[in-house]
Design a protein around this motif. Structure first.
Motif, PDB file in Angstrom:
ATOM      1  N   ALA A  42       0.842  -1.195   0.000  1.00  0.00           N
ATOM      2  CA  ALA A  42       0.000   0.000   0.000  1.00  0.00           C
ATOM      3  C   ALA A  42       0.877   1.244   0.000  1.00  0.00           C
ATOM      4  N   ARG A  43       0.404   2.252  -0.702  1.00  0.00           N
ATOM      5  CA  ARG A  43       1.063   3.560  -0.666  1.00  0.00           C
ATOM      6  C   ARG A  43       0.046   4.533  -0.091  1.00  0.00           C
ATOM      7  N   GLY A  44       0.341   4.988   1.113  1.00  0.00           N
ATOM      8  CA  GLY A  44      -0.581   5.882   1.806  1.00  0.00           C
ATOM      9  C   GLY A  44      -0.704   7.225   1.118  1.00  0.00           C
ATOM     10  N   ALA A  45      -1.691   8.000   1.547  1.00  0.00           N
ATOM     11  CA  ALA A  45      -1.905   9.330   0.993  1.00  0.00           C
ATOM     12  C   ALA A  45      -0.669  10.208   1.184  1.00  0.00           C
ATOM     13  N   ASP A  46       0.135   9.914   2.223  1.00  0.00           N
ATOM     14  CA  ASP A  46       1.352  10.672   2.486  1.00  0.00           C
ATOM     15  C   ASP A  46       2.539  10.197   1.643  1.00  0.00           C
ATOM     16  N   GLY A  47       2.314   9.154   0.809  1.00  0.00           N
ATOM     17  CA  GLY A  47       3.376   8.637  -0.051  1.00  0.00           C
ATOM     18  C   GLY A  47       4.183   7.505   0.555  1.00  0.00           C
ATOM     19  N   GLU A  48       3.974   7.225   1.849  1.00  0.00           N
ATOM     20  CA  GLU A  48       4.706   6.143   2.508  1.00  0.00           C
ATOM     21  C   GLU A  48       4.242   4.787   1.988  1.00  0.00           C
ATOM     22  N   VAL A  49       5.216   3.892   1.756  1.00  0.00           N
ATOM     23  CA  VAL A  49       4.920   2.556   1.253  1.00  0.00           C
ATOM     24  C   VAL A  49       5.064   1.550   2.379  1.00  0.00           C
ATOM     25  N   GLY A  50       4.060   0.697   2.534  1.00  0.00           N
ATOM     26  CA  GLY A  50       4.101  -0.374   3.512  1.00  0.00           C
ATOM     27  C   GLY A  50       3.618  -1.656   2.863  1.00  0.00           C
ATOM     28  N   TYR A  51       3.910  -2.763   3.508  1.00  0.00           N
ATOM     29  CA  TYR A  51       3.482  -4.048   2.954  1.00  0.00           C
ATOM     30  C   TYR A  51       3.129  -5.003   4.069  1.00  0.00           C
ATOM     31  N   THR A  52       2.336  -5.999   3.704  1.00  0.00           N
ATOM     32  CA  THR A  52       1.935  -7.028   4.656  1.00  0.00           C
ATOM     33  C   THR A  52       1.686  -8.329   3.899  1.00  0.00           C
ATOM     34  N   GLU A  53       1.830  -9.419   4.595  1.00  0.00           N
ATOM     35  CA  GLU A  53       1.549 -10.724   3.996  1.00  0.00           C
ATOM     36  C   GLU A  53       0.059 -10.821   3.714  1.00  0.00           C
ATOM     37  N   VAL A  54      -0.295 -11.477   2.627  1.00  0.00           N
ATOM     38  CA  VAL A  54      -1.694 -11.634   2.247  1.00  0.00           C
ATOM     39  C   VAL A  54      -2.488 -12.307   3.363  1.00  0.00           C
ATOM     40  N   GLY A  55      -1.905 -13.288   4.022  1.00  0.00           N
ATOM     41  CA  GLY A  55      -2.589 -14.000   5.088  1.00  0.00           C
ATOM     42  C   GLY A  55      -2.936 -13.145   6.290  1.00  0.00           C
ATOM     43  N   GLU A  56      -2.322 -11.966   6.411  1.00  0.00           N
ATOM     44  CA  GLU A  56      -2.609 -11.070   7.523  1.00  0.00           C
ATOM     45  C   GLU A  56      -3.819 -10.180   7.253  1.00  0.00           C
ATOM     46  N   VAL A  57      -4.323 -10.195   6.026  1.00  0.00           N
ATOM     47  CA  VAL A  57      -5.510  -9.427   5.667  1.00  0.00           C
ATOM     48  C   VAL A  57      -6.687 -10.397   5.718  1.00  0.00           C
ATOM     49  N   GLU A  58      -7.605 -10.167   6.660  1.00  0.00           N
ATOM     50  CA  GLU A  58      -8.640 -11.154   6.973  1.00  0.00           C
ATOM     51  C   GLU A  58      -9.371 -11.700   5.749  1.00  0.00           C
ATOM     52  N   ASP A  78      10.970  -6.028  -3.430  1.00  0.00           N
ATOM     53  CA  ASP A  78       9.862  -6.083  -4.391  1.00  0.00           C
ATOM     54  C   ASP A  78       8.755  -5.125  -3.970  1.00  0.00           C
ATOM     55  N   ALA A  79       8.472  -5.084  -2.664  1.00  0.00           N
ATOM     56  CA  ALA A  79       7.424  -4.198  -2.151  1.00  0.00           C
ATOM     57  C   ALA A  79       7.775  -2.735  -2.408  1.00  0.00           C
ATOM     58  N   ARG A  80       9.032  -2.359  -2.170  1.00  0.00           N
ATOM     59  CA  ARG A  80       9.448  -0.974  -2.407  1.00  0.00           C
ATOM     60  C   ARG A  80       9.335  -0.615  -3.889  1.00  0.00           C
ATOM     61  N   GLU A  81       9.762  -1.542  -4.760  1.00  0.00           N
ATOM     62  CA  GLU A  81       9.697  -1.291  -6.200  1.00  0.00           C
ATOM     63  C   GLU A  81       8.243  -1.145  -6.659  1.00  0.00           C
ATOM     64  N   ALA A  82       7.385  -2.025  -6.197  1.00  0.00           N
ATOM     65  CA  ALA A  82       5.967  -1.941  -6.566  1.00  0.00           C
ATOM     66  C   ALA A  82       5.335  -0.681  -5.998  1.00  0.00           C
ATOM     67  N   GLY A  83       5.712  -0.321  -4.769  1.00  0.00           N
ATOM     68  CA  GLY A  83       5.183   0.894  -4.160  1.00  0.00           C
ATOM     69  C   GLY A  83       5.487   2.132  -4.982  1.00  0.00           C
ATOM     70  N   GLY A  84       6.632   2.126  -5.652  1.00  0.00           N
ATOM     71  CA  GLY A  84       6.991   3.243  -6.517  1.00  0.00           C
ATOM     72  C   GLY A  84       6.095   3.363  -7.738  1.00  0.00           C
TER      73      GLY A  84
END
Length: 141
Positions: A42-58, A78-84
């Motif tokens: 996810a890339r937040g409205a502030d531009g920050e990129v974060g990631y989580t394992e799919v299994g952690e999303v209910e 990979d997460a940072r590259e995709a976030g860009g």
């Protein structure tokens, strides 16, 4: 294992909706591919990129992740590259897939000394644009 590919599936909101999760669920049941690994970025409205394992999303548990791997194949880089690639306030699911449909072709090629050495994914929008341009050229004579 057949040819594999990492695909970034982007959505125009900050979280994956239940409806999007249902669509992603078809990846596991279509039979043409096997989901090897997946990650939510996810890339937040502030531009920050974060990631989580799919299994952690209910509502994504068991939907896109194949499981069975001791070490994830999709990682922070990979997460940072995709976030860009994402606009602020959007989310994506990175999906590493194996092309099952190509497995038999790969085996047949290897039997005669050949192999698949490369592949390029062309986004559907680019193909559609090229087709429109070709039709226009044909109409223009």
């Amino acid at each position: 294992m057949g040819p594999a590919e990492l695909i970034v599936l982007a959505f125009p909101q900050e979280t994956i909706t239940a409806e999007a999760a249902r669509v992603l669920g078809t990846l596991r049941t279509a039979g043409d591919i096997r989901v090897v690994d997946s990650l939510v970025v996810a890339r937040g409205a502030d531009g920050e990129v974060g990631y989580t394992e799919v299994g952690e999303v209910e509502h994504l548990r068991g939907v896109a992740a194949a499981g069975g791997h001791d070490l994830p194949l999709i990682g922070p880089e990979d997460a940072r590259e995709a976030g860009g690639l994402l606009e602020p306030g959007t989310v994506a699911v990175l999906v590493l897939i194996e092309h099952l449909w190509a497995r038999a072709a790969e085996e047949a090629l290897r039997a005669v000394g050949g192999r698949i050495v490369s592949g390029v994914r062309i986004p559907p929008e680019r193909i559609e644009a090229a087709l429109r341009a070709a039709r226009q050229r044909g109409a223009d004579g």
